[in-house]
Motif scaffolding. Structure first.
Motif, mmCIF file in Angstrom:
data_model
loop_
_atom_site.group_PDB
_atom_site.id
_atom_site.type_symbol
_atom_site.label_atom_id
_atom_site.label_comp_id
_atom_site.label_asym_id
_atom_site.label_seq_id
_atom_site.Cartn_x
_atom_site.Cartn_y
_atom_site.Cartn_z
ATOM 1 N N ALA A 1 0.351 -0.962 -0.011
ATOM 2 C CA ALA A 1 -0.636 0.129 0.240
ATOM 3 C C ALA A 1 1.322 1.183 -0.199
ATOM 4 O O ALA A 1 0.708 1.967 -0.646
ATOM 5 C CB ALA A 1 -1.014 -0.270 1.267
ATOM 6 N N GLY A 2 1.693 1.510 0.637
ATOM 7 C CA GLY A 2 2.523 2.087 1.146
ATOM 8 C C GLY A 2 3.980 2.490 -0.223
ATOM 9 O O GLY A 2 3.505 3.765 -0.992
ATOM 10 N N THR A 3 3.860 1.456 -0.629
ATOM 11 C CA THR A 3 4.668 2.260 -2.839
ATOM 12 C C THR A 3 3.790 2.219 -3.819
ATOM 13 O O THR A 3 3.797 3.078 -4.525
ATOM 14 C CB THR A 3 4.835 0.497 -2.601
ATOM 15 O OG1 THR A 3 5.831 -0.109 -2.352
ATOM 16 C CG2 THR A 3 5.745 0.862 -4.507
ATOM 17 N N GLY A 4 2.273 2.454 -3.699
ATOM 18 C CA GLY A 4 1.493 2.871 -4.395
ATOM 19 C C GLY A 4 0.676 3.849 -4.384
ATOM 20 O O GLY A 4 1.006 4.727 -5.222
ATOM 21 N N VAL A 5 1.062 4.801 -2.146
ATOM 22 C CA VAL A 5 0.702 5.160 -2.574
ATOM 23 C C VAL A 5 2.168 6.440 -2.952
ATOM 24 O O VAL A 5 1.841 7.632 -3.267
ATOM 25 C CB VAL A 5 -0.065 5.382 -0.890
ATOM 26 C CG1 VAL A 5 0.671 7.311 -0.558
ATOM 27 C CG2 VAL A 5 -0.918 4.985 -0.649
ATOM 28 N N MET A 6 3.460 6.595 -2.585
ATOM 29 C CA MET A 6 4.685 6.928 -3.201
ATOM 30 C C MET A 6 4.136 7.137 -4.780
ATOM 31 O O MET A 6 5.002 8.561 -4.820
ATOM 32 C CB MET A 6 5.410 5.542 -2.378
ATOM 33 C CG MET A 6 6.873 6.303 -2.615
ATOM 34 S SD MET A 6 8.269 5.790 -1.955
ATOM 35 C CE MET A 6 8.216 4.696 -3.179
ATOM 36 N N PHE A 7 4.297 5.927 -5.006
ATOM 37 C CA PHE A 7 4.712 6.486 -6.789
ATOM 38 C C PHE A 7 3.387 7.328 -7.359
ATOM 39 O O PHE A 7 2.843 8.085 -8.171
ATOM 40 C CB PHE A 7 4.637 5.433 -7.528
ATOM 41 C CG PHE A 7 6.002 4.611 -7.387
ATOM 42 C CD1 PHE A 7 7.317 5.302 -8.356
ATOM 43 C CD2 PHE A 7 6.659 4.413 -6.363
ATOM 44 C CE1 PHE A 7 8.377 4.678 -8.165
ATOM 45 C CE2 PHE A 7 8.114 3.443 -6.258
ATOM 46 C CZ PHE A 7 8.541 3.956 -6.988
ATOM 47 N N ALA A 8 2.395 7.024 -6.692
ATOM 48 C CA ALA A 8 0.920 7.379 -7.007
ATOM 49 C C ALA A 8 1.302 9.246 -6.681
ATOM 50 O O ALA A 8 0.733 9.702 -7.521
ATOM 51 C CB ALA A 8 -0.587 7.449 -6.419
ATOM 52 N N LEU A 9 1.698 8.998 -5.647
ATOM 53 C CA LEU A 9 2.106 10.899 -5.379
ATOM 54 C C LEU A 9 2.824 11.485 -5.869
ATOM 55 O O LEU A 9 2.941 12.468 -6.583
ATOM 56 C CB LEU A 9 2.951 10.973 -3.906
ATOM 57 C CG LEU A 9 1.214 10.886 -3.045
ATOM 58 C CD1 LEU A 9 2.071 11.128 -1.636
ATOM 59 C CD2 LEU A 9 0.558 12.381 -2.909
ATOM 60 N N LEU A 10 3.958 10.687 -6.789
ATOM 61 C CA LEU A 10 4.707 11.169 -7.874
ATOM 62 C C LEU A 10 4.309 11.226 -8.568
ATOM 63 O O LEU A 10 4.624 12.628 -9.506
ATOM 64 C CB LEU A 10 6.531 9.792 -7.770
ATOM 65 C CG LEU A 10 7.094 10.042 -8.541
ATOM 66 C CD1 LEU A 10 8.312 11.530 -8.424
ATOM 67 C CD2 LEU A 10 8.359 8.910 -8.463
ATOM 68 N N GLY A 11 3.508 10.341 -9.314
ATOM 69 C CA GLY A 11 3.255 10.970 -10.654
ATOM 70 C C GLY A 11 1.806 12.466 -10.118
ATOM 71 O O GLY A 11 2.146 13.045 -11.604
ATOM 72 N N MET A 12 1.585 12.020 -9.730
ATOM 73 C CA MET A 12 0.690 13.559 -9.128
ATOM 74 C C MET A 12 1.451 15.363 -9.119
ATOM 75 O O MET A 12 1.596 15.999 -9.675
ATOM 76 C CB MET A 12 0.125 14.020 -7.901
ATOM 77 C CG MET A 12 -1.354 14.568 -8.318
ATOM 78 S SD MET A 12 -1.762 14.369 -9.297
ATOM 79 C CE MET A 12 -3.400 13.163 -8.574
ATOM 80 N N VAL A 13 3.373 14.853 -8.833
ATOM 81 C CA VAL A 13 3.630 15.463 -8.310
ATOM 82 C C VAL A 13 4.049 16.118 -10.086
ATOM 83 O O VAL A 13 3.827 17.127 -9.996
ATOM 84 C CB VAL A 13 5.023 15.115 -8.030
ATOM 85 C CG1 VAL A 13 6.840 16.371 -8.365
ATOM 86 C CG2 VAL A 13 4.954 15.238 -6.745
#
Length: 211
Positions: A105-117
């Motif tokens: 779950a943490g990895t999914g959130v991490m790279f989703a946030l990176l995509g949003m950035v």
């Protein structure tokens, strides 16, 4: 595949070792694809237009897909866990499942946030291609492909300092032995710091785009 063209049997210990790394790649891919899911039927400008024209707060437009990516990342994790179980890989206890889910779950959130950035900074959904590059580089320069003891020179140094290494250790420890605090806190710390930093960048980019 061996030299004579026949498939070699992969030892159970090796399956336990590399299965979480495969989970990690799928989680990162799902996080990236989930950001692409913000897109409306392939229109690259739909998400940006909806965010800029909304009369209410824009934070839910960001938080919704991010939280959804955490749940969606668990889908390939369950599938890979099932396949790993059928091939002989076993978790040593329930704590191993907890650490694996936290890593997924943490990895999914991490790279989703990176995509949003990237999307908010470059103002285009096409910027998501940069996430794929980031996934490849961060995974390649970690223990995702080769154990740390097999690396040498600058790659050993980079992999040892790479936070993705600690995140992978967090997720895979339940397959290799007992879950210990020594292998748990570095991964949790890496996830927490990276997610916090990316969340701040996302907030800053959002304010610059739509004050």
């Amino acid at each position: 595949r061996s030299r004579n063209g026949e498939h070699d049997e992969v030892p159970v210990q090796d399956r336990r070792k590399w299965q979480p790394a495969g989970d990690g790649r799928r989680q990162r891919a799902f996080g990236r694809c989930d950001q692409n899911g913000c897109n409306d039927e392939g229109d690259p400008g739909a998400f940006m237009d909806r965010m800029l024209l909304t009369p209410g707060r824009r934070v839910p437009l960001i938080a919704g897909p991010i939280l959804y990516s955490a749940l969606r990342a668990l889908m390939p994790t369950v599938l890979v866990l099932l396949l790993a179980y059928l091939n002989g890989a076993r978790l040593t206890g329930p704590l191993g499942l907890v650490t694996l889910v936290a890593s997924a779950a943490g990895t999914g959130v991490m790279f989703a946030l990176l995509g949003m950035v990237f999307v908010l900074k470059l103002r285009s959904m096409r910027a998501l291609g940069l996430v794929q590059i980031s996934v490849f580089i961060s995974t390649f320069l970690s223990i995702g492909q080769v154990p740390l003891s097999f690396l040498s020179g600058w790659m050993h140094t980079v992999a040892r300092l790479n936070p993705i290494t600690n995140i992978l250790r967090l997720g895979r420890q339940g397959f290799l032995g007992d879950v210990t605090w020594h292998d748990t806190w570095p991964g949790l710390l890496a996830l927490g710091l990276i997610i916090a930093a990316l969340a701040l960048l996302t907030r800053r980019n959002l304010r610059q785009l739509a004050p």
